[in-house]
Every structure is written in C-alpha cells, then in structure tokens.
Design a protein around this motif. Structure first.
Motif, mmCIF file in Angstrom:
data_model
loop_
_atom_site.group_PDB
_atom_site.id
_atom_site.type_symbol
_atom_site.label_atom_id
_atom_site.label_comp_id
_atom_site.label_asym_id
_atom_site.label_seq_id
_atom_site.Cartn_x
_atom_site.Cartn_y
_atom_site.Cartn_z
ATOM 1 N N ASP A 56 -6.384 -68.975 -5.058
ATOM 2 C CA ASP A 56 -7.182 -68.818 -5.935
ATOM 3 C C ASP A 56 -7.573 -67.637 -6.761
ATOM 4 O O ASP A 56 -7.913 -67.600 -7.995
ATOM 5 N N GLN A 57 -6.778 -66.701 -6.219
ATOM 6 C CA GLN A 57 -6.634 -65.217 -7.295
ATOM 7 C C GLN A 57 -5.897 -65.613 -8.421
ATOM 8 O O GLN A 57 -6.253 -65.169 -9.613
ATOM 9 N N LEU A 58 -4.919 -66.229 -8.567
ATOM 10 C CA LEU A 58 -4.201 -66.690 -9.596
ATOM 11 C C LEU A 58 -5.159 -67.604 -10.414
ATOM 12 O O LEU A 58 -4.894 -67.424 -11.791
ATOM 13 N N VAL A 59 -5.918 -68.754 -10.179
ATOM 14 C CA VAL A 59 -6.643 -69.423 -10.970
ATOM 15 C C VAL A 59 -7.644 -68.217 -11.574
ATOM 16 O O VAL A 59 -7.840 -68.558 -12.900
ATOM 17 N N LYS A 60 -8.167 -67.397 -10.890
ATOM 18 C CA LYS A 60 -9.357 -66.502 -11.445
ATOM 19 C C LYS A 60 -8.652 -65.719 -12.435
ATOM 20 O O LYS A 60 -9.131 -65.378 -13.587
ATOM 21 N N GLN A 61 -7.336 -65.124 -12.040
ATOM 22 C CA GLN A 61 -6.752 -64.446 -13.369
ATOM 23 C C GLN A 61 -6.423 -65.337 -14.547
ATOM 24 O O GLN A 61 -6.652 -64.759 -15.841
ATOM 25 N N ALA A 62 -6.041 -66.517 -14.551
ATOM 26 C CA ALA A 62 -5.646 -67.349 -15.639
ATOM 27 C C ALA A 62 -7.214 -67.413 -16.515
ATOM 28 O O ALA A 62 -7.120 -67.455 -17.597
ATOM 29 N N ALA A 63 -8.172 -67.900 -15.614
ATOM 30 C CA ALA A 63 -9.385 -68.107 -16.164
ATOM 31 C C ALA A 63 -9.772 -66.944 -16.955
ATOM 32 O O ALA A 63 -10.630 -66.803 -18.100
ATOM 33 N N LEU A 64 -9.735 -65.727 -16.322
ATOM 34 C CA LEU A 64 -10.181 -64.475 -16.958
ATOM 35 C C LEU A 64 -9.337 -64.308 -18.176
ATOM 36 O O LEU A 64 -10.120 -64.050 -19.407
ATOM 37 N N ARG A 65 -8.201 -64.714 -18.602
ATOM 38 C CA ARG A 65 -7.144 -64.343 -19.726
ATOM 39 C C ARG A 65 -7.970 -65.595 -20.788
ATOM 40 O O ARG A 65 -7.759 -65.425 -21.857
ATOM 41 N N LEU A 66 -8.460 -66.830 -20.435
ATOM 42 C CA LEU A 66 -8.806 -67.700 -21.283
ATOM 43 C C LEU A 66 -10.062 -67.068 -21.907
ATOM 44 O O LEU A 66 -10.450 -67.808 -23.271
#
Length: 140
Positions: free
Chosen positions: A94-104
């Motif tokens: 889920d760390q990857l999901v959080k990183q992607a969400a932050l970039r959005l």
C-alpha cells in the motif's frame, strides 16, 4: 486505495480556511458528517495536529459520531510527529498506492494554480509522508 469511488464524499469546503468557519458553519459541518452513514471506523487528524484545517476536521469528527464508533488519529504537522499513544501500521504494498495518490494531488506537490504563495511539499517531505509506516493513535 481500495475505496469504491461511489463511497467517497467531498463536502466542498475551501482548503486553508476551515479554521475560520465560525460557529454556525462549524455546527453545519458537524451535522453534515453526522447525517451521513455511520462508519465502522473514523480515520481523522489528531487534535494535536498543528495545522488549523486539520484541527477543525479533527474536532468536527470527534463531535459528529458517538463514542462507540472508534476514531483512529494520525498526525500530519509537525512533520515527523505522531499522535499520542500511536502504534505503527506497516503499509507494505500500500506504500506504492499512497505514493501514487500523493502525486495526484497537485496542489500539495507544487503545481498550485490558485495561490502561488500556497503550501507545497518538496521531495523530502513527500518521502516522509509516503514512507513505509503510518502511525495511528486512538483519539483525542
């Protein structure tokens, strides 16, 4: 992050000015939260978070739902801080999901169009906020 888009509800309050709502609009916010479905768990900022919007959201959530609904708290500001009594939650994939969400969220990562003097996270802060561990407390 695994939440169906139809389950997400935005309340359309302006970013950066929640702390200036005044008593009647704040009461309206609490009522709008309470009128929605009763959640199994509330994830909200800690009352000890030093960002004025976060403090307002934390207090509104605290007031909106009865004590029987658990409220896990997180602390954003100051950076590197944890809410009282925090326990670690390892994100794993889920760390990857959080990183992607932050970039959005371009308003948080430097592409601010409505306020050129507004806040944005530099790469160091982005790494801090998208790290492998989240810390959650149980109230206040």
């Amino acid at each position: 992050a695994g939440v169906h888009a139809g389950s997400v509800r935005f309340l359309d309050y302006p970013d950066g000015s929640l702390s200036a709502l005044g008593e009647a609009p704040f009461r309206s916010l609490v009522q709008r939260l309470a009128a929605g479905p009763h959640p199994d768990l509330v994830l909200r900022p800690s009352l000890s978070d030093t960002h004025p919007d976060h403090e307002t959201v934390a207090e509104a959530c605290r007031q909106a739902w009865p004590p029987g609904i658990p409220q896990a708290t997180y602390q954003v500001w100051p950076a590197h801080s944890q809410p009282p009594g925090a326990k670690p939650f390892v994100l794993g994939r889920d760390q990857l999901v959080k990183q992607a969400a932050l970039r959005l969220y371009k308003s948080q990562t430097g592409l601010i169009t409505d306020d050129p003097d507004g806040f944005s996270m530099n790469r160091d802060l982005q790494r801090i906020f998208a790290g492998p561990v989240e810390w959650y407390g149980c109230g206040p």
